[in-house]
Design an enzyme around this catalytic site. Structure first.
Site, PDB file in Angstrom:
ATOM      1  N   ARG A  37       0.707  -1.317  -0.125  1.00  0.00           N
ATOM      2  CA  ARG A  37       0.013   0.061  -0.037  1.00  0.00           C
ATOM      3  C   ARG A  37       0.810   1.231  -0.061  1.00  0.00           C
ATOM      4  O   ARG A  37       0.672   2.350  -0.569  1.00  0.00           O
ATOM      5  CB  ARG A  37      -0.994  -0.090   1.101  1.00  0.00           C
ATOM      6  CG  ARG A  37      -2.034   0.970   1.278  1.00  0.00           C
ATOM      7  CD  ARG A  37      -2.924   0.870   2.343  1.00  0.00           C
ATOM      8  NE  ARG A  37      -4.059   1.843   2.241  1.00  0.00           N
ATOM      9  CZ  ARG A  37      -4.100   3.262   3.120  1.00  0.00           C
ATOM     10  NH1 ARG A  37      -3.242   3.084   4.184  1.00  0.00           N
ATOM     11  NH2 ARG A  37      -5.271   3.730   3.106  1.00  0.00           N
ATOM     12  N   ILE A  63      -6.846   7.990  -0.843  1.00  0.00           N
ATOM     13  CA  ILE A  63      -6.946   6.475  -0.903  1.00  0.00           C
ATOM     14  C   ILE A  63      -7.725   5.889   0.301  1.00  0.00           C
ATOM     15  O   ILE A  63      -7.308   6.516   1.566  1.00  0.00           O
ATOM     16  CB  ILE A  63      -5.380   5.916  -0.954  1.00  0.00           C
ATOM     17  CG1 ILE A  63      -5.371   4.501  -0.732  1.00  0.00           C
ATOM     18  CG2 ILE A  63      -4.699   6.579   0.195  1.00  0.00           C
ATOM     19  CD1 ILE A  63      -3.907   3.723  -0.791  1.00  0.00           C
ATOM     20  N   SER A  64      -8.768   5.098   0.301  1.00  0.00           N
ATOM     21  CA  SER A  64      -9.361   4.820   0.996  1.00  0.00           C
ATOM     22  C   SER A  64      -8.924   4.117   2.398  1.00  0.00           C
ATOM     23  O   SER A  64      -7.887   3.402   2.442  1.00  0.00           O
ATOM     24  CB  SER A  64     -10.708   4.041   0.758  1.00  0.00           C
ATOM     25  OG  SER A  64     -11.587   4.566  -0.031  1.00  0.00           O
ATOM     26  N   GLN A  65      -9.430   4.412   3.701  1.00  0.00           N
ATOM     27  CA  GLN A  65      -9.183   3.709   4.629  1.00  0.00           C
ATOM     28  C   GLN A  65      -8.926   2.080   4.430  1.00  0.00           C
ATOM     29  O   GLN A  65     -10.156   1.473   3.899  1.00  0.00           O
ATOM     30  CB  GLN A  65     -10.003   3.794   5.924  1.00  0.00           C
ATOM     31  CG  GLN A  65      -9.972   2.851   7.230  1.00  0.00           C
ATOM     32  CD  GLN A  65     -11.027   3.617   8.458  1.00  0.00           C
ATOM     33  OE1 GLN A  65     -11.846   4.506   7.976  1.00  0.00           O
ATOM     34  NE2 GLN A  65     -10.973   2.958   9.383  1.00  0.00           N
ATOM     35  N   PRO A  66      -8.118   1.430   4.912  1.00  0.00           N
ATOM     36  CA  PRO A  66      -7.858  -0.170   4.713  1.00  0.00           C
ATOM     37  C   PRO A  66      -9.051  -0.957   5.188  1.00  0.00           C
ATOM     38  O   PRO A  66      -9.631  -1.692   4.128  1.00  0.00           O
ATOM     39  CB  PRO A  66      -6.758  -0.516   5.332  1.00  0.00           C
ATOM     40  CG  PRO A  66      -5.717   0.712   5.420  1.00  0.00           C
ATOM     41  CD  PRO A  66      -6.710   1.933   5.436  1.00  0.00           C
TER      42      PRO A  66
END
Length: 213
Positions: A37, A63-66
């Site tokens: 990531r 970038i979205s939260q995992p």
């Protein structure tokens, strides 16, 4: 591209964090463990890459939260060779997760800056979606439909009819619906005209933008 044993250890920790938060799909967790990531983020943010937080990626996007990536992916119930439409390529991280799970990914990005960047970047990681395009996610990709599932990675005020129409019978559409705060919504297509709807609590996404030729 620098991917070290330390990064791998941090990915393992992140996967354990997501499992503790309720992610039970082992294929999702394995993809989280595999994908570097930190390479999807600006180098200044790389130290934060394996925290469970969203981060800016340019063009006003994130970038979205995992956890969000894992939660949406788990709702899709991805099977190998599933044909999946992704609305909002962004950094390409969600694309990479689906690809590593064996899906055939078709993805649309509305921000040209991100589209160009991701189109060059993903092949460097040996990630080759079936189709990447620059365009209006509200319209989907009718020429490539129908899809086994559709994932939308931006907040929409409602569920676009075009996307519902491009879903196979038995297919799953995962979309955050709402303006300021979104409700994660799953639609399962039961027949030509019938959809089953499920809701899964509040999330926050950048808005899904419309009107791109």
């Amino acid at each position: 591209m620098n991917d070290t044993a330390k990064h791998q250890g941090l990915r393992n920790q992140l996967a354990a964090t997501l499992a503790a938060k309720g992610i039970t799909d082992n294929n999702v967790l394995e993809a989280i463990k595999k994908i570097p990531r930190h390479l999807f983020m600006e180098s200044g943010f790389a130290d934060f890459a394996y925290q469970d937080k969203p981060f800016p990626i340019g063009a006003g996007q994130t970038i979205s939260q995992p956890y969000t990536v894992a939660f949406q992916t788990q709702l899709l119930e991805v099977k190998k060779d599933d044909k999946i439409l992704e609305i909002g390529t962004g950094s390409g991280y969600q694309t990479a997760v689906l690809y590593h799970m064996g899906a055939k990914v078709y993805s649309i990005e509305r921000q040209n800056e991100l589209f160009k960047k991701t189109s060059v970047f993903l092949p460097k990681l040996h990630i080759r979606p079936k189709h990447l395009s620059f365009g209006d996610g509200y319209k989907g990709l009718p020429n490539h439909a129908p899809f086994d599932s559709i994932i939308v990675t931006a907040g929409a005020p409602g569920i676009p009819q075009a996307l519902m129409a491009q879903l196979k019978i038995g297919g799953r559409l995962v979309i955050p619906v709402g303006t300021d705060v979104q409700i994660m919504t799953l639609l399962i297509r039961k027949s030509e005209l019938q959809f089953e709807k499920h809701e899964f609590g509040e999330f926050r996404f950048v808005p899904l933008l419309e009107n791109k030729n």
